[in-house]
Write a protein that holds these residues in place. Structure first.
Motif, short mmCIF file in Angstrom:
data_model
loop_
_atom_site.label_atom_id
_atom_site.label_comp_id
_atom_site.label_asym_id
_atom_site.label_seq_id
_atom_site.Cartn_x
_atom_site.Cartn_y
_atom_site.Cartn_z
N ARG A 158 0.99 12.69 -10.24
CA ARG A 158 1.18 12.81 -8.79
C ARG A 158 0.13 12.03 -8.00
NH1 ARG A 158 1.68 18.85 -6.92
NH2 ARG A 158 1.97 17.70 -4.97
N ASP A 159 -0.85 11.46 -8.67
CA ASP A 159 -1.88 10.63 -8.05
C ASP A 159 -3.04 11.47 -7.52
OD1 ASP A 159 -3.09 8.27 -7.43
OD2 ASP A 159 -1.92 7.83 -5.65
N LEU A 160 -4.18 10.83 -7.44
CA LEU A 160 -5.38 11.44 -6.87
C LEU A 160 -5.24 11.51 -5.36
CD1 LEU A 160 -8.38 12.37 -7.29
CD2 LEU A 160 -9.02 9.97 -7.03
N ASN A 161 -5.75 12.57 -4.79
CA ASN A 161 -5.75 12.71 -3.33
C ASN A 161 -6.29 11.42 -2.69
OD1 ASN A 161 -6.27 13.35 -0.64
ND2 ASN A 161 -7.08 15.38 -1.11
N PRO A 162 -5.53 10.77 -1.81
CA PRO A 162 -5.99 9.51 -1.21
C PRO A 162 -7.35 9.59 -0.53
CG PRO A 162 -3.66 9.83 -0.76
CD PRO A 162 -4.15 11.10 -1.40
N LEU A 535 -0.02 -5.10 4.87
CA LEU A 535 -1.14 -4.88 3.96
C LEU A 535 -0.59 -4.38 2.64
CD1 LEU A 535 -4.28 -4.52 3.53
CD2 LEU A 535 -3.97 -2.17 4.34
N ASP A 536 -1.03 -4.97 1.54
CA ASP A 536 -0.59 -4.55 0.20
C ASP A 536 -1.82 -4.29 -0.66
OD1 ASP A 536 2.29 -4.68 0.35
OD2 ASP A 536 2.04 -6.85 0.55
N GLY A 537 -1.88 -3.12 -1.30
CA GLY A 537 -2.97 -2.77 -2.21
C GLY A 537 -2.44 -2.40 -3.56
N PRO A 538 -3.31 -2.03 -4.52
CA PRO A 538 -2.85 -1.71 -5.87
C PRO A 538 -1.93 -0.50 -5.95
CG PRO A 538 -5.17 -1.16 -5.58
CD PRO A 538 -4.76 -1.94 -4.38
N ASN A 539 -2.16 0.49 -5.09
CA ASN A 539 -1.30 1.68 -5.08
C ASN A 539 -1.02 2.16 -3.66
OD1 ASN A 539 -3.96 2.48 -4.69
ND2 ASN A 539 -3.69 4.45 -5.73
N TYR A 540 -1.06 1.21 -2.71
CA TYR A 540 -0.77 1.55 -1.32
C TYR A 540 -0.26 0.31 -0.60
CZ TYR A 540 -5.34 -0.65 -0.48
OH TYR A 540 -6.38 -1.54 -0.43
N VAL A 568 2.53 7.07 -3.91
CA VAL A 568 2.98 8.22 -4.68
C VAL A 568 3.08 9.46 -3.80
CG1 VAL A 568 2.47 9.75 -6.62
CG2 VAL A 568 2.05 7.28 -6.82
N GLN A 569 2.01 9.78 -3.08
CA GLN A 569 1.99 10.99 -2.25
C GLN A 569 2.47 10.74 -0.83
OE1 GLN A 569 -1.66 13.18 -2.40
NE2 GLN A 569 -1.74 13.25 -4.62
N GLN A 570 2.73 9.47 -0.49
CA GLN A 570 3.19 9.10 0.86
C GLN A 570 2.22 9.58 1.94
OE1 GLN A 570 6.19 7.18 1.68
NE2 GLN A 570 5.72 6.71 -0.46
N SER A 571 0.95 9.58 1.61
CA SER A 571 -0.08 9.98 2.57
C SER A 571 -0.57 8.76 3.34
CB SER A 571 -1.27 10.63 1.85
OG SER A 571 -0.87 11.79 1.16
N VAL A 572 -0.79 8.95 4.63
CA VAL A 572 -1.27 7.86 5.49
C VAL A 572 -2.75 8.10 5.77
CG1 VAL A 572 -1.04 6.70 7.71
CG2 VAL A 572 1.00 7.53 6.51
N MET A 573 -3.57 7.10 5.52
CA MET A 573 -5.01 7.20 5.70
C MET A 573 -5.51 6.11 6.64
SD MET A 573 -5.67 9.79 3.83
CE MET A 573 -7.44 9.67 4.04
#
Length: 651
Positions: A158-162, A535-540, A568-573
Motif C-alpha cells: 500500500r506504500d509508505l505514508n507520503p 511533474l513526474d517522479g518515481p512514485n508520484y 498508490v495512496q492518491q495522497s496530495v502533498m
C-alpha cells in the motif's frame, strides 16, 4: 524464512532480557557473586537477538516481502530503496522495534562503560535496562509483532505514508528515539544508585556523559522534525505545539534541568534528591511520549493512531516502572543530606532557580497537552489548546530563565562574589541592550514590543557566556571539552532566542490568488507567478509552479513549489520552494487550483529562521563535546565504596 527467524529472535531476546534483569538486580541484592558473571552474557545475547530481529525486518522491506503484513502496509514495489529502509520505522510495529534496537545499542555502550565501575553497581544498571527492554519486548510480541504473515500474500504493498517519504523525516525517528531511550540510561543509573546507597559525587560523574549524549540526540531529533514541518507541510512554521511535538519537548526540558542538576551534584555534592527525581521524571516523560504517540488518545500529524489497547499496555508499564521508581525514591530521598552550603547569589542558586523554571515550563506544556484528553474524559466537551495558550504561558518562565542564565555564568561556586564581577556583568548587559536597540530600531526599523527585551536577553547570554572562555584563553589556561561544550551550547541558546524573536516579530507573509503573469509584493520583494507545469517522479506525479522573485527590478531567484500526488495512496502533498537570501528565507507554497489559470499561493519572508536549526545543531554539538570529556571516562570508584547514609557526601 526471515520473518520467522526475526520472530524467534524476539522471543529469545525477551527471555534473555528477563535473565539480564533478574541476575542484574537479584545478584547484588542477595549477595550472589557468581550470578554477577551471568549479567554480561545475558546482555550480549539479548542485544544480538534484537539486532537479528531488526536486520530481518530490514531485509523483508528491501526484498519486497509482501507476505509480511507490516511490509505490505508500509511499502510498495515503486518505493525507492532509501525509503524502503526508512519504512521499517514508518509505522507502529517497526518504530517500536527500532526503539528496542536503540535501547539495545545504549545497553551495549553501558556494558562497556560499567566495566570501570564497581561490579554490583554496574550489574544493577544493566539489570534496570534489562527490565525496560523486557517490558517493551513483551509489548511487541503481545500486541505489535512486525513479522505477522499474510495468507495469501498480496501482489504489491500500500506504500509508505507520503509524509514520511522525505530524507529529514527518514532520520527524525532514529535520532528522536535515541534521545528518548538515552534517558533510560540516566534512569537506570538513578535506580542503581538508590538501590546501592551510592548517592555521592562519583555517581553523578558516572551519569553525566550518558545524560548529555541523550539530551544531544533528542535535540537533533526535535530540530530535524521542526525543519521537516517547515518545508514539507506547506504552512511555513517551525513549531505548532502539536501534542506529539510536545511529547518530545517535555523530556527535553526536564533533561536540560537534569544535566544542570548533575553538574551541581558532581561539582559540589548538592541537589542529590532533586537530581534523582529529575532522572525519573525525564524517563517518565519519554514513556509518556511513547504512550501518546501509540495510544490514539490524541490526534496529531505525527502519531501512529494505534489501537487504544496498546496504549493501555504502555500505560500499565509506565505505572509499574515509574511507580516503583518513585516508591524507591520516597524511601531513599529523606536520607539525602549534605553538609555543603552556598550563598544566595552563588552559581548553585542560579542553577536551582533555572531548574525550577524549566520544570514549570515543562508543566505548562504538560497541562496544555493533556487538557483536551482530560476534558473529553470528564465529559466537559471538546477542548482545543493551541499557540494562544502555549506561547504566553511558556514565555513567562523563559524570560526570567534567560536573565538568570546570563547572570549565573558570572557567579562563582559556593560564594557568588558578583560584586567583583560587576564590570563584566554590567558591560555584557549594556552591550546586549545596545545591540538589541540597533537591531530593532535600525536594521528592522521599529516594531519593538517584546522583541527589544528578547533580543537583549539573547545577546546578553551570548556575551556573558564568552567572558570566561576568553579569559581562559588570555591567561593560557586549558579548555576541557566540558567547558567548550557548555560554552557552545549556551551561545547556541542565545542565537536561538535571537532567531525566534526575529521570526515571530518580523516575518512578512501573504496568502494570495494569482493568475499566470500576475505579481505579489511582499516584504520588499516582487513574486511573479509564471504558471504551472507537469511533474513526474518515481512514485508520484503532480504540478510544479514557477515563481520569479525580484527586488527593485533586479532578478533574485526562481522558485519552483510543487503539489505532488502519490500514485498508490492518491495522497496530495505540498512541497514548498525555499531560498535563503542574506539572513532570510523566501518561502512559496503552492495551494489549490482555483480555476481559470489562478492558483492560491502562500508567500512568506522569514528572517533568521535557519538560525533556529543552526542553534539547535550547535546545542547538540555542545552536548556531544561535553559528553566526550575524558574526565568522565577516567573516573573510578574508590577502592572501598562507602554507602551514603545521609551524613554528607563521602566525596
Amino acid at each position: 524464512m526471515l520473518p520467522e527467524l526475526g520472530h524467534f529472535a524476539l522471543i529469545l531476546a525477551l527471555l534473555l532480557a528477563g535473565l539480564q534483569a533478574f541476575y542484574g538486580l537479584a545478584a547484588p541484592a542477595l549477595g550472589r557473586e557468581r550470578w554477577l558473571a551471568a549479567v554480561i552474557p545475558a546482555t550480549a545475547g539479548q542485544v544480538v537477538m534484537v539486532g537479528t530481529a531488526f536486520a530481518c525486518l530490514v531485509a523483508s522491506f528491501v526484498r519486497f516481502d509482501f507476505s509480511v503484513a507490516y511490509v505490505a502496509e508500509n511499502s510498495n514495489s515503486a518505493l525507492p530503496l532509501v525509503y524502503r529502509i526508512a519504512a521499517v520505522w514508518g509505522a507502529h510495529e517497526g518504530s517500536l522495534l527500532l526503539w528496542i534496537t536503540l535501547l539495545a545499542a545504549w545497553t551495549v555502550a553501558v556494558a562497556f562503560g560499567v566495566a570501570r565501575l564497581p561490579p554490583r553497581f554496574g550489574a544493577r544498571v544493566l539489570g534496570v535496562l534489562g527490565l525496560v527492554s523486557f517490558g517493551f519486548l513483551l509489548f511487541t510480541l503481545a500486541t505489535s509483532n512486525p513479522f505477522l504473515r499474510l495468507d495469501p500474500p498480496v501482489p504489491d504493498g500500500r506504500d509508505l505514508n507520503p509524509l514520511l517519504q522525505d530524507p529529514a523525516l527518514a532520520m527524525h525517528p532514529p535520532l528522536l528515539y535515541t534521545g528518548y531511550v538515552g534517558f533510560a540510561v540516566a534512569f537506570a543509573f538513578a535506580i542503581a544508585a538508590m538501590l546501592e546507597g551510592r548517592l555521592d559525587q562519583t555517581w553523578a560523574r558516572w551519569t553525566r556523559p550518558w545524560t548529555l549524549a541523550a539530551w544531544a540526540f533528542l535535540t537533533c531529533g526535535i530540530a530535524l522534525g521542526s525543519w521537516w514541518a517547515y518545508y514539507e507541510l506547506g504552512w511555513g512554521g517551525y513549531w505548532f505545539w502539536d501534542p506529539v511535538e510536545n511529547a518530545s519537548f517535555m523530556p527535553w526540558l526536564v533533561g536540560t534541568a537534569l544535566i544542570h542538576s548533575l553538574a551541581v551534584t558532581d561539582k559540589r555534592g548538592l541537589f542529590k534528591s532533586w537530581t534523582l527525581l529529575l532522572a525519573i521524571i525525564a524517563f517518565s516523560l519519554s514513556l509518556l511520549g511513547t504512550f501518546l504517540v501509540r495510544s490514539g488518545v490524541l490526534v496529531s500529524v505525527h502519531s501512529f493512531a494505534a489501537d487504544p489497547a496498546r496504549g493501555v499496555f504502555i500505560l500499565a508499564f509506565l505505572v509499574i516502572m515509574i511507580g516503583g521508581a518513585l516508591t524507591l525514591y520516597a524511601w531513599r530521598a529523606p536520607l539525602l543530606k549534605s553538609d555543603a552550603g552556598f550563598e544566595f547569589a552563588s552559581r548553585e542558586s542560579f542553577l536551582l532557580f533555572n531548574n525550577i523554571l524549566l520544570v514549570i515550563a515543562a508543566t505548562t506544556v504538560f497541562g496544555g497537552t493533556l487538557a483536551p484528553l482530560i476534558s473529553d474524559t470528564l465529559g466537559l466537551g471538546t477542548l482545543s489548546v493551541g499557540p494562544q495558550y502555549f506561547n504566553p504561558t511558556f514565555l513567562l518562565p523563559m524570560l526570567p530563565l534567560l536573565a538568570l542564565a546570563a547572570i549565573a555564568v558570572h557567579a562563582n561556586w559556593k560564594r557568588g562574589r558578583l560584586p567583583a564581577r560587576r564590570r563584566s556583568l554590567l558591560g555584557t548587559a549594556l552591550a546586549g541592550l545596545a545591540v538589541a536597540f540597533a537591531l530593532v530600531f535600525g536594521y528592522y526599523a521599529g516594531r519593538a514590543g517584546l522583541a527589544l527585551l528578547s533580543l537583549t536577553l539573547g545577546v546578553w547570554l551570548i556575551l556573558s557566556t564568552l567572558v570566561d572562555p576568553l579569559d581562559r584563553l588570555r591567561r593560557g589556561l586549558s579548555m576541557p571539552r566540558a567547558i567548550v561544550g557548555m560554552t557552545l551550547a549556551h551561545v547556541a541558546v542565545g542565537v536561538f532566542v535571537i532567531a525566534v524573536t526575529a521570526v515571530e516579530t518580523y516575518t512578512a507573509e501573504r496568502d494570495i490568488a494569482l493568475a499566470q503573469g500576475e505579481t505579489a509584493h511582499v516584504g520588499g520583494f516582487d513574486f511573479r507567478f509564471d504558471g504551472v507545469g507537469a511533474l513526474d517522479g518515481p512514485n508520484y506525479d503532480g504540478v510544479q509552479g514557477t515563481v520569479q522573485v525580484s527586488r527593485d527590478g533586479a532578478p533574485v531567484i526562481t522558485l519552483h513549489p510543487q503539489k505532488r500526488r502519490y500514485l498508490v495512496q492518491q495522497s496530495v502533498m505540498t512541497e514548498a520552494a525555499i531560498a535563503s537570501q542574506a539572513g532570510r528565507d523566501l518561502f512559496v507554497a503552492l495551494g489549490e487550483d482555483l480555476g481559470a489559470g489562478r492558483w492560491s499561493l502562500r508567500i512568506q519572508i522569514r528572517p533568521l529562521i535557519n538560525y533556529i536549526w543552526l542553534a539547535a545543531a550547535l546545542m547538540a554539538l555542545g552536548g556531544f563535546l561535553a559528553a566526550s570529556d575524558r574526565r568522565y571516562r577516567n573516573v573510578r570508584a574508590p577502592a572501598t565504596a562507602p554507602v551514603d547514609t545521609g551524613q554528607g557526601s563521602p566525596a
